[in-house]
Structures are given as structure tokens and as C-alpha cells.
Write a protein that holds these residues in place. Sequence first.
Motif, PDB file in Angstrom:
ATOM      1  N   GLY A 227       0.818  -1.218   0.000  1.00 36.45           N
ATOM      2  CA  GLY A 227       0.000   0.000   0.000  1.00 36.45           C
ATOM      3  C   GLY A 227       0.847   1.261   0.000  1.00 36.45           C
ATOM      4  O   GLY A 227       0.546   2.228  -0.714  1.00 36.45           O
ATOM      5  N   LEU A 228       1.923   1.256   0.778  1.00 42.49           N
ATOM      6  CA  LEU A 228       2.819   2.417   0.800  1.00 42.49           C
ATOM      7  C   LEU A 228       3.507   2.605  -0.551  1.00 42.49           C
ATOM      8  O   LEU A 228       3.652   3.740  -1.027  1.00 42.49           O
ATOM      9  N   PHE A 229       3.903   1.525  -1.189  1.00 42.24           N
ATOM     10  CA  PHE A 229       4.581   1.628  -2.481  1.00 42.24           C
ATOM     11  C   PHE A 229       3.648   2.153  -3.565  1.00 42.24           C
ATOM     12  O   PHE A 229       4.053   2.941  -4.422  1.00 42.24           O
ATOM     13  N   ILE A 230       2.387   1.710  -3.546  1.00 42.60           N
ATOM     14  CA  ILE A 230       1.405   2.231  -4.505  1.00 42.60           C
ATOM     15  C   ILE A 230       1.227   3.730  -4.306  1.00 42.60           C
ATOM     16  O   ILE A 230       1.168   4.505  -5.275  1.00 42.60           O
ATOM     17  N   TYR A 231       1.162   4.154  -3.064  1.00 38.61           N
ATOM     18  CA  TYR A 231       1.019   5.582  -2.774  1.00 38.61           C
ATOM     19  C   TYR A 231       2.233   6.374  -3.276  1.00 38.61           C
ATOM     20  O   TYR A 231       2.087   7.453  -3.846  1.00 38.61           O
ATOM     21  N   LEU A 232       3.427   5.846  -3.070  1.00 40.89           N
ATOM     22  CA  LEU A 232       4.637   6.537  -3.528  1.00 40.89           C
ATOM     23  C   LEU A 232       4.652   6.676  -5.049  1.00 40.89           C
ATOM     24  O   LEU A 232       4.988   7.736  -5.586  1.00 40.89           O
TER      25      LEU A 232
END
Length: 365
Positions: A227-232
Amino acid sequence: MAINTNGLSGLLGKVMPEKKKKTRTKYKEPKLTRREQRERFRRRLESLTPEEQKYLKRKRFFETVWPIFRAVIVFGLCFIILYPLIFMISSAFRPRAEMNDPTIMWIPKTFTLSNIKDAARAMDFWNTLKNTLILNIGCSLVQVITCALTGYGFARFKFKGRNILFFVVIMMILVPSQIILIPQYMFFRYFNPFGIYHMITGDYINLINTAVTMYFPAFTANGIRAGLFIYLFRQSFRGLPKELEDAAYLDGCSPFRTFIQVMVPNAGSTFLTVFLLSVVWYWNDYFVSTSFFTDNRTIALMLKNLDANLTRIIFDNGNIQVNVRELIVWMESGCLISITPMLIMYILLQKNFTEGIARSGLTGM
């Protein structure tokens, strides 16, 4: 008729001499002593109103105190962060007998590599490293690709349910992975693709203790910290000019070709940052490994079980007595060889990593 240019230039030189360029010397204010500075400050206060005097005194106080306060904070943070690393390095190369010597604080009297060798043998380091890299690097590469595609879709395309799906992505960041552990385990233990396999064979596919339990979530952009990587990626692609894609569409590029040839090269630092973060989190993971594997040799798991492996392999199943304080040298040696690959990778790619953090929007979270 020829003209003597040398004579003409000489004549002009005599009549109109060249003007010398005036060089302006920068005035440097002489350095004042502390007494002169106080006297100058006192005279300046006398020419101000009481309110201005109070403001100037407060300003001078903060200008004096803030550098000291900042130095104390930086020193404290450096000590908290570096103290475990310094202690680990000092203990790893120290003979176990010197752990009971109160005169030795940081630098041992004699250096030894036997602790490193014993810890590597107890961890079966090279085979463990090979198995970790197969799972780690592979899952990280797959996760970077799938998260980049997902983030690009959220950043550039408008479709029904986009906000709801992005809310799910935010929940992937906020909700602990332990909450969905049991449904994930049941999914992999009784895997039934589209309900067809059980209907035909009457049985289920057991994916526990296979690498599929690690690769499948990464392939569906649902791996560790996905989820954090998608946001980045979403933040990074939103920061790129829309005109780049418009020019590619005018040249006849499809959306996927535009993503590959235009967006990926311009977001290279973000790709590297996400890859490094993914590698580190997969490297340190033992929760997923212990949940879906009963016998899996990874660096994190072997380090977690290092105490038992030392007792079984190095200490001859407990026949060799070692006190708790002496055991520290082998535990710290295991920690040192476990983090060394990550430290080397970070040192080599530090510049690209910090650049990717600045561009991806992580600092604004």
C-alpha cells in the motif's frame, strides 16, 4: 593605397589612452571582540523603543541558545542510533573472555574472527543467503512492477470506483497485516482456482511451504508494505508533466507503451527507492515466513533462532557451558553479518535513495 594600421592604432593609442578598469574592493567589516560587540549592542538598544528592545533581546537570546540546543538534539539522536551499531561491532570482534573484563568498554584488547565464523556456521549463512535472495530479490522485483502499474493507474486514469479502491490502498497502509492472516492462510491452504479444481478433483491445492505464498501477493500488488509503495508511485507519477503523455499519445503510443517509454525513465529514482525499501522489508521479515512456512531458511528466521542453533552446533548440545554475557559475542556477530549486505547496498545507492524519497512525496506524509 595601403593604410598603415599599426601607425594608426599607435596614433590613436597616444591620443586616446585606454581607460584602466576600476576594480571595486569589497569592504570587509573588522572583526569585533566580545566586549566591543556587547558595547555595540548596548548602544543600539539605547536608540530603540522599549518594545523594540524586548524583541531584540529575545531574538538575540534565541540566536545564542538555538545552536546549542540543536547540537544537543543532534548529538543525542546520533548516540541513540549509533550506539547499538558501535556496540555490535565492538562485541563481534571481541573474544568471549573479554566480555567479563570491566576495563574494556569499546575497543577490545585482541581482535578475533572466530565469532563471525561460528555465527556464520550456526546460521548456515551462505545457503541461507542464497535462499533469502531468491525470495527477497524476486518478490521485490515483482512487487515494484505491479505497484508501479497500480500507482500509474490511480495517478493518470479516471474510472468508476477509483476513490473507493484508493481508500482500500490507504487501509492497506493503516491496517496491520496480522488482521488478514487467517483468511490468507486459509486461501493458500485450500487454494481452489475459480472453484474449478475442487469441483473436478474433490480436493484442494496446498500452497503452504511453497514460494507461491510470497510471490502471489507480490504479483497482485498486495505484498509487504504494498500500500505504501502504490502511494509513492501515485505521488511520483502525479508530479510528472501531463504534456509528456499527451506528446506520446500524439505519436501513436498506447497507454502501456507510454508508461514503459515515457513514465518509467522519468521516475527512475522512485523505482530505485521502492525497490530498496521492498528489499529491506522482505529481508527483515519473519512474520510472513513463519506464518506460511514450517521450514524456511531466511536470514531473519535464522537470526531469530540463532541462540538455539549455537547451542546445538557450536556448544555441542549444551555440553559446553557459556554464560549469558559471553553469548553476546556470537549474537552480535550474527546481527553484524545479517545487516552487512543491507548496509553495503545502502552505502552504494545512498544518493539515488535520498533523491527518490524527495521526489516520491514520502517526506510530505
